[in-house]
Design an enzyme around this catalytic site. Structure first.
Site, PDB file in Angstrom:
ATOM      1  N   HIS A 145       0.894  -1.159   0.000  1.00  0.00           N
ATOM      2  CA  HIS A 145       0.000   0.000   0.000  1.00  0.00           C
ATOM      3  C   HIS A 145       0.934   1.211   0.000  1.00  0.00           C
ATOM      4  O   HIS A 145       1.424   1.621   1.044  1.00  0.00           O
ATOM      5  CB  HIS A 145      -0.919  -0.007   1.225  1.00  0.00           C
ATOM      6  CG  HIS A 145      -1.892   1.127   1.213  1.00  0.00           C
ATOM      7  ND1 HIS A 145      -3.248   0.958   1.071  1.00  0.00           N
ATOM      8  CD2 HIS A 145      -1.699   2.478   1.279  1.00  0.00           C
ATOM      9  CE1 HIS A 145      -3.854   2.133   1.050  1.00  0.00           C
ATOM     10  NE2 HIS A 145      -2.927   3.075   1.194  1.00  0.00           N
ATOM     11  N   ASP A 251      -9.598  -4.694  -5.071  1.00  0.00           N
ATOM     12  CA  ASP A 251      -9.633  -3.975  -3.790  1.00  0.00           C
ATOM     13  C   ASP A 251     -11.067  -3.793  -3.305  1.00  0.00           C
ATOM     14  O   ASP A 251     -11.401  -2.778  -2.677  1.00  0.00           O
ATOM     15  CB  ASP A 251      -8.916  -2.622  -3.848  1.00  0.00           C
ATOM     16  CG  ASP A 251      -8.583  -2.090  -2.454  1.00  0.00           C
ATOM     17  OD1 ASP A 251      -8.647  -2.867  -1.483  1.00  0.00           O
ATOM     18  OD2 ASP A 251      -8.273  -0.890  -2.333  1.00  0.00           O
TER      19      ASP A 251
HETATM   20  O1  DOR Z   1     -10.101   1.980   0.685  1.00  0.00           O
HETATM   21  C1  DOR Z   1      -9.498   1.084   1.230  1.00  0.00           C
HETATM   22  N1  DOR Z   1     -10.120   0.168   2.004  1.00  0.00           N
HETATM   23  N2  DOR Z   1      -8.175   1.019   1.088  1.00  0.00           N
HETATM   24  C2  DOR Z   1      -7.427   0.167   1.780  1.00  0.00           C
HETATM   25  O2  DOR Z   1      -6.240   0.180   1.630  1.00  0.00           O
HETATM   26  C3  DOR Z   1      -8.048  -0.724   2.779  1.00  0.00           C
HETATM   27  C4  DOR Z   1      -9.452  -0.976   2.469  1.00  0.00           C
HETATM   28  C5  DOR Z   1     -10.229  -1.621   3.597  1.00  0.00           C
HETATM   29  O3  DOR Z   1      -9.722  -2.580   4.185  1.00  0.00           O
HETATM   30  O4  DOR Z   1     -11.337  -1.182   3.862  1.00  0.00           O
HETATM   31 ZN    ZN Z   2      -7.099  -3.127  -0.131  1.00  0.00          ZN
END
Ligand code: DOR
Ligand code: ZN
Length: 364
Positions: A145, A251
């Site tokens: 990340h 994601d």
């Molecule tokens: O938007 C995000 N949500 N970015 C991340 O890096 C983690 C993820 C989450 O786990 O909700």
């Molecule tokens: Zn993620």
């Protein structure tokens, strides 16, 4: 002149989602079927509370996921669990994990995103460098990340110098820049052999206007934040051309509506992902590159054939996903249910990306 033939069906072989949040418990039960139906495998993110940061916890989490796959009657879906890099990780733990077939590490800079409080405080300190050295020797893959703690729109760009240092110091270690979001990061892929990236559907199709151009839309809020039209177009171009150094990673990051209202970062994109990708690639007359973007590139980048029995298994017994050009609707919401006595009660509602919208394509 003959009319070009209209394409009305698409078959994808062994689609892979190389960045997925499945969570745990009732949330996992609610969201997992969407991914398990569409993909042959997915790289599962370890940012649970507590984090998946040891061989023991990775094994236990994998078992819970596999039990849920079985329960959902989805066949042929393999979770690949990544290990959360914390400050207390040791080279011995890495050796144990690699030996047991856990090849993926996830690096969160401390505080960068959801549940990253156990992340790494100093990415390039001597302890971390010893870990990268070991990971390199063990042929592991480090998924990053990549964001600094700076101004929100510059975080990924600022982290670039760390990536350059990592790529140079550990030239035989593969680093994946997760959910690449900034066009200024793209040259790193060209300049450093061991840097790769994943791309999400939301970063290649949305820009800041979708988040804050009208009424604030928390369903479009994620980390790294979606950026400018120029960023979106440049990333879309990589995806549409199946740039050899990128693969698909959704994601998809479910949060209950209440948490979203309270500012949680994450976009739940799992429902109807493949129909959306087909629609996007068809619109840009790039359908011919979709197979590479959602599978072939990942097979090559992560080099499954060299370390995983899955490569052979996926070849011997492929998962074909069929899509046809008939309309489908993205669900308005997905409920996570809890058993209270004899009754199932909705515990949280998770709103998908583009909830309720009609798509031109359906997964059969
Ligand atoms: O938007 C995000 N949500 N970015 C991340 O890096 C983690 C993820 C989450 O786990 O909700
Ligand atoms: Zn993620």
């Amino acid at each position: 002149m003959e009319e070009p033939k209209k394409i009305t069906s698409v078959v994808l072989k062994n689609p892979l989602d190389m960045h997925l949040h499945l969570r745990d418990g009732i949330t996992m039960r609610a969201v997992l079927p969407f991914s398990a139906r569409s993909f042959v495998g997915a790289l599962i993110m370890p940012n649970l509370i507590p984090p998946i940061d040891s061989l023991e916890s990775a094994r236990a989490y994998e078992e819970r996921i596999l039990a849920c796959v079985k329960q959902s009657a989805c066949e042929n879906f393999t979770p690949l669990c990544a290990l959360y890099m914390t400050d207390s990780l040791t080279t011995q733990m890495l050796e144990e994990c690699a030996k047991a077939g856990y090849k993926f590490l996830k690096l969160y800079p401390k505080g960068a995103t959801t549940n990253s409080q156990h992340g790494v405080s100093s990415v390039l300190d001597s302890h971390m460098c010893a870990l990268f050295e070991a990971a390199q020797a063990l042929e592991m893959i480090v998924c990053i990340h990549g964001e600094s703690g700076g101004f929100v729109l510059d975080r990924e760009h600022e982290f670039g110098s760390v990536l350059v240092e990592l790529a140079t110091k550990f030239p035989r270690l593969k680093f994946i820049i997760e959910h690449m979001s900034d066009h200024r990061t793209i040259p790193l892929l060209e300049n450093y052999e061991n840097l790769y990236a994943t791309l999400t559907l939301h970063h290649i199709t949305l820009d800041l206007d979708a988040l804050a151009g009208g009424a604030l839309c928390h369903h479009h809020f994620c980390k790294p934040v979606i950026k400018t039209p120029k960023d979106k177009e440049a990333l879309l171009d990589l995806a549409l051309n199946a740039h050899p150094k990128v693969s698909f990673g959704s994601d998809s990051a479910p949060h209950g509506l209440e948490s979203k209202r309270n500012g949680a970062a994450g976009i739940f994109s799992a429902p109807c992902l493949l129909p959306q990708l087909v629609e996007l690639f068809e619109h840009h007359e790039k359908l011919g590159n979709l197979q590479a973007f959602v599978s072939d590139n990942a097979m090559r980048i992560y080099d499954f054939a060299s370390w995983s029995p899955l490569a052979q298994e996926w070849e011997r017994n492929p998962k074909y996903v069929y899509l046809e050009k008939t309309p489908c609707e993205i669900p308005q919401g997905v409920g996570a249910y809890q058993a209270i006595g004899d009754e199932l009660q909705i515990s949280e509602e998770i709103i998908p990306l583009r909830a309720g919208e009609r798509l031109k394509w359906t997964q059969k």
